[in-house]
Structures are given as C-alpha cells and as structure tokens.
Write a protein that holds these residues in place. Structure first.
Motif, PDB file in Angstrom:
ATOM      1  N   UNK A 238       0.832  -1.208   0.000  1.00  0.00           N
ATOM      2  CA  UNK A 238       0.000   0.000   0.000  1.00  0.00           C
ATOM      3  C   UNK A 238       0.865   1.255   0.000  1.00  0.00           C
ATOM      4  N   UNK A 239       0.181   2.372  -0.176  1.00  0.00           N
ATOM      5  CA  UNK A 239       0.819   3.682  -0.063  1.00  0.00           C
ATOM      6  C   UNK A 239       0.849   4.110   1.411  1.00  0.00           C
ATOM      7  N   UNK A 240       1.560   5.164   1.717  1.00  0.00           N
ATOM      8  CA  UNK A 240       1.533   5.711   3.075  1.00  0.00           C
ATOM      9  C   UNK A 240       0.123   6.203   3.390  1.00  0.00           C
ATOM     10  N   UNK A 241      -0.267   6.034   4.638  1.00  0.00           N
ATOM     11  CA  UNK A 241      -1.628   6.397   5.065  1.00  0.00           C
ATOM     12  C   UNK A 241      -1.533   7.427   6.185  1.00  0.00           C
ATOM     13  N   UNK A 242      -2.078   8.639   5.982  1.00  0.00           N
ATOM     14  CA  UNK A 242      -2.003   9.668   7.035  1.00  0.00           C
ATOM     15  C   UNK A 242      -2.680   9.243   8.331  1.00  0.00           C
ATOM     16  N   UNK A 243      -3.591   8.278   8.264  1.00  0.00           N
ATOM     17  CA  UNK A 243      -4.318   7.830   9.459  1.00  0.00           C
ATOM     18  C   UNK A 243      -3.439   6.953  10.344  1.00  0.00           C
ATOM     19  N   UNK A 244      -2.490   6.253   9.740  1.00  0.00           N
ATOM     20  CA  UNK A 244      -1.633   5.327  10.495  1.00  0.00           C
ATOM     21  C   UNK A 244      -0.431   6.088  11.031  1.00  0.00           C
ATOM     22  N   UNK A 245      -0.374   6.303  12.311  1.00  0.00           N
ATOM     23  CA  UNK A 245       0.678   7.119  12.934  1.00  0.00           C
ATOM     24  C   UNK A 245       2.056   6.501  12.750  1.00  0.00           C
ATOM     25  N   UNK A 246       2.131   5.169  12.762  1.00  0.00           N
ATOM     26  CA  UNK A 246       3.434   4.513  12.662  1.00  0.00           C
ATOM     27  C   UNK A 246       4.088   4.711  11.295  1.00  0.00           C
ATOM     28  N   UNK A 247       3.309   5.119  10.300  1.00  0.00           N
ATOM     29  CA  UNK A 247       3.893   5.330   8.968  1.00  0.00           C
ATOM     30  C   UNK A 247       4.928   6.447   8.973  1.00  0.00           C
ATOM     31  N   UNK A 248       4.805   7.372   9.943  1.00  0.00           N
ATOM     32  CA  UNK A 248       5.778   8.463  10.010  1.00  0.00           C
ATOM     33  C   UNK A 248       7.001   8.086  10.844  1.00  0.00           C
ATOM     34  N   UNK A 249       7.046   6.854  11.316  1.00  0.00           N
ATOM     35  CA  UNK A 249       8.160   6.440  12.175  1.00  0.00           C
ATOM     36  C   UNK A 249       9.034   5.365  11.521  1.00  0.00           C
ATOM     37  N   UNK A 250       8.400   4.334  10.947  1.00  0.00           N
ATOM     38  CA  UNK A 250       9.226   3.240  10.432  1.00  0.00           C
ATOM     39  C   UNK A 250       8.707   2.603   9.139  1.00  0.00           C
ATOM     40  N   UNK A 251       7.662   3.166   8.514  1.00  0.00           N
ATOM     41  CA  UNK A 251       7.152   2.580   7.266  1.00  0.00           C
ATOM     42  C   UNK A 251       7.966   3.107   6.076  1.00  0.00           C
ATOM     43  N   UNK A 252       8.296   2.205   5.152  1.00  0.00           N
ATOM     44  CA  UNK A 252       9.013   2.601   3.927  1.00  0.00           C
ATOM     45  C   UNK A 252       8.368   1.917   2.729  1.00  0.00           C
ATOM     46  N   UNK A 253       8.509   2.559   1.583  1.00  0.00           N
ATOM     47  CA  UNK A 253       8.150   1.948   0.308  1.00  0.00           C
ATOM     48  C   UNK A 253       9.432   1.816  -0.503  1.00  0.00           C
ATOM     49  N   UNK A 254       9.490   0.783  -1.319  1.00  0.00           N
ATOM     50  CA  UNK A 254      10.697   0.531  -2.103  1.00  0.00           C
ATOM     51  C   UNK A 254      10.326   0.314  -3.562  1.00  0.00           C
TER      52      UNK A 254
END
Length: 494
Positions: A238-254
């Motif tokens: 998936x893409x980054x989701x503004x609702x998911x707080x953890x996406x701003x801490x450790x989620x990456x797309x490659x």
C-alpha cells in the motif's frame, strides 16, 4: 594542396623569370615570403573572427573563456610563432615544386605540375574520412538524445511544477499552500518531498549492513500524495496512510530494483524489516509497506538503482510539486505565485517544470552533438579546399588531353565525368576507412548509456552520401569551367 593547385597557374611566370636570370634561391624566397605574408594577414583576420565568435563559442561549449593579451601575454609569441610556422609550411612544398621547373618546358607548356601524388591524395582521403566520421557521430549522438528523451521514465513528468520552498517553515506552511491550491480548478493536485528530480536536484543515498552485506539505496522523503501525483503504479502492499501514525516512524516503500537487490519478491517483500538501517541499539527498524514499479529518477545513462521512500517525522519537505491541467500554465502559475506571496512573502516565488529539469540531464550530450556537428562542417570545408586544389592540378596536367577530347567530340558531361572519376574513388576509400572506425568508436561511446540505440547502417550511408554530394559539387565547379573552355587555346602550340 590548395596552394600547389593555385600556384600551378604561375608556371609561365616562373619560366620567364628564369629565362631573365632569376636564381632558384630568389624564386624560393619570393614564394616563401608571399606565403608568410598571406599567413600573417590570415592571422589578423583570424584574431578578429576569434574575438567576434568567442561569445558564440562559449555558449556552444558551455564555457566562460576570455581572449586577452593582457591576461595571457604568452599568446603574443604563441600566435606569432604559429603564424610563421603555418606560412613556412604552406609555402615550402609549392616553392620547391615551382622553383624546380625547367623554363623551356614551361614556356612550351610541356610541364606536368607535381603535387597530385600519393601524399596529397592521402591527405584529402584522411580529411574526408574525418568528415564522414564526424557527420556519422553527430547523427548518432542526436539519435541517442532523441531516444533518451522519448523513453517513458515510468511516471507522468508532464505538467508538473516544482516550487522551491527551501527557505520557509514547510511543515507549518505546506498545509496552507496545499489547501489554497485545491481551490483552483487548473491545479489537479499537490505533493511535497525533500528533493525533486533532475540534473540539479541532488540526491540522498544511504549505506548500511544488511545480513552481512553492504547495501546502498537512494533515499527520498515524500508525503502520501507523492506516489499518486506522479502516477507511479504500486505493485504490492500500500501507499503511506495519514491515518496510520506509525507510517511516520518506520514505514518505507521501495522500488522493484531494491526488492531484487535484497533478494525479495513481490510475494514476500511487504513486511520485510531493514535490519541494520539504524545503528543505534533498540532503534525501531524500517518495515516495507509497499513496492512500486521502477521509474527513472536519475539520468537514462544509468540503470535504475535501489530506491527507498519514507515520511519519517524528523524530515521536512523542501519541494512542493504541483500538477497542472494540460494546456497554457499561465493562469495556474499566477495563482501559485499569489498563494506563495500570501504565505512566504517577501521570499521570491521560485519554480521550474519537472520535464525541463529532467531534460537537463542530457545538456552535455546536446552540447557535444553541436560541437561535433560544427567540427564535421569545418572538416568538410577543409577537405573540399584540398579537393579543389587536387582538381585544379588534374585540370592543369590534363589540359591538352581535354582539348583533344573536345575536338574529337567529347561533351561537357563527358569531360566532367573524366575529371571526377578519380576523386570519387577517394571519397569511396574515405567511406570504407571512416565507417568501421566511426562505428567502433561510437559503439564504445554508447556503452556509457544504459538505454541506447543500435548502430543503423543508414546513418553511415547518409554521412557518406552527404559528403560525396558536397565533394562532387566542389569538383563540378572546377571541372565545368575547364570543360567549357575553348580547346584551341590549350593546343595552339602543338
């Protein structure tokens, strides 16, 4: 070669001077002095042309050269020495040829002027070989540039404006910018990123140890709107989701290249942990949440490298990307400027178009193509001068033969064909020499491009034919004048 051909018309003058008592040394001195004087006159003209054309040359070559005897005093003796050397070289061979004439044979018009020999023919052949090679190289470079510009980079680069926001508090002001831009129907969407794309955009590259192997990836800070704005397909996850707080801490797309480099597949890449990315003990390691399709974020010279995207909260965006409606961007740009002045005044509104930024990757190739093209044109011009000299020599040495042929019924096309055959062979030899050499050198050059064209034979044929046409025009000018002359004037002493 041109000097020999033009000097041959002075054979009768040399014969008369010798009969009147002139010595060989005085004749040699006369012709040398004439050549040196002509060389110094040419040097003066050359300096004027150099001064006038220097701005155009700087623009062509992307340089900032200056021409100043005060700044570079060594130019004085260098130009003087070069001019003297050119004069001596240009005058030496014709001097030896002319001063060695037998005066009786000259006055009886039985002299055969030397100079149209293996040496001079080899020089002309070499010059035309260079011309054909440079023309072919120019065509190949232009084809390669066109090929790179026409390849779809993997995202929609058209109608995207990149706003430079490096000097403002972007975390605070970007939401205002985005909300204001939404109100304009000419603006289809916005996104933010730390870096843009293009030759002057820069990049961020991270290296770390992963399972005992050193890995390097290009790292980009983006927001959740970036991937949709660029129209890059998501292949897994998936893409980054503004609702998911953890996406701003450790989620990456490659991208696919990183997935393959790390030995993963689309089936197992999502959920992989980049162990070793953070060196601090206990640090939360990034987790892959999505895989996107490869796109060319660097020059088309390079293969697509591993690429990682994140939106870690300790980063800030410095570029605002705005997609506009196709068509005239004037109204949308005016609106963006107004928005910018309302949130970031008095900082100037600085922007660029993404497709133009990407095209800057190939400025060096475009410049090189122009330089090689000019070099090819100059080379053809010089080769034609040499060919003109050889044609003049051939005409002088066969003037009686031509007169006899005309009396026996030869037409002007017959005479032109007679004089042209030998020189056409020189051009064909030049083509045979230049084509494989140019093909080999351009093959080596094209190895620097990850996405390259093939070498088509028509490129070399076109270069050879264009050179042949120019050469034939040069021969035709001289031959037609000789073929049109009165044969009686060349045979009156027989």
């Amino acid at each position: 070669t041109l000097a020999i051909g033009r000097s041959a018309g002075r054979a009768r003058e040399v014969g008369i001077r010798k009969v009147m008592g002139s010595k060989k040394t005085s004749l040699m001195l006369q012709f040398i002095v004439e050549a040196v004087v002509l060389s110094f006159f040419s040097a003066g003209l050359g300096l004027i042309l150099g001064k006038l054309l220097l701005p155009s040359f700087n623009q062509l070559a992307g340089k900032d050269l200056s021409f100043s005897f005060t700044q570079f005093p060594e130019l004085v003796w260098m130009i003087f020495g070069l001019t003297l050397l050119v004069g001596l070289l240009a005058g030496s061979y014709p001097t030896l040829v002319l001063s060695g004439f037998n005066p009786i044979e000259v006055l009886r018009q039985k002299i055969k002027v030397g100079g149209s020999n293996f040496f001079t023919q080899s020089l002309v052949t070499l010059q035309f070989s260079l011309s054909i090679g440079l023309i072919a190289a120019t065509l190949i470079i232009l084809q390669q540039i066109k090929h790179m510009s026409s390849i779809h980079p993997g995202f929609n680069k058209e109608n995207i404006v990149v706003v430079n926001a490096e000097d403002i508090d972007t975390k605070k002001l970007y939401p205002i910018f985005k909300q204001s831009a939404k109100l304009n129907p000419a603006i289809l969407g916005t996104a933010s990123a730390e870096l843009s794309l293009g030759a002057s955009a820069g990049w961020s590259r991270s290296g770390f140890e992963y399972q005992g192997q050193h890995k390097e990836v290009y790292e980009y800070f983006i927001d959740p709107d970036y991937i949709p704005l660029m129209n890059v397909p998501i292949l897994a996850g998936r893409n980054f989701d503004p609702v998911i707080a953890s996406d701003t801490q450790n989620a990456v797309m490659i991208n696919e290249a990183m997935m393959q480099n790390f030995g993963w597949t689309l089936d197992n890449a999502v959920g992989q942990v980049l162990k070793g990315y953070y060196e601090a003990a206990g640090a939360i390691q990034p987790v892959v949440v999505g895989v996107i399709k490869n796109f060319n974020f660097r020059s088309m010279k390079e293969e697509i490298k591993p690429q990682l995207f994140h939106q870690f909260n300790d980063y800030a965006p410095f570029k605002f990307l705005v997609r506009l409606q196709p068509g005239n961007p004037g109204q949308a740009l005016s609106s963006l400027k107004t928005i910018w002045e309302s949130i970031a005044s008095p900082l100037p509104f600085r922007y660029s178009f993404l497709d133009e930024d990407l095209d800057k990757f190939y400025q060096a190739e475009v410049r090189w193509g122009r330089i090689v093209g000019w070099a090819g044109g100059i080379s053809i011009f010089l080769a034609c001068l040499g060919l003109f000299g050889l044609t003049t020599l051939a005409t002088i040495n066969r003037i009686k033969e031509i007169g006899i042929r005309k009396i026996l019924g030869a037409s002007i096309p017959d005479i032109v064909s007679l004089l042209s055959k030998g020189f056409v062979r020189l051009i064909l030899v030049s083509f045979v020499i230049a084509s494989p050499l140019a093909a080999y050198l351009m093959h080596l050059c094209l190895q620097n491009f990850a996405y390259r064209i093939g070498l088509n034979v028509w490129i070399f044929i076109a270069a050879g034919l264009s050179t042949l046409v120019i050469a034939l025009l040069t021969i035709f000018v001289q031959s037609i004048r000789t073929a049109s002359s009165n044969p009686v004037s060349s045979l009156r002493s027989e």
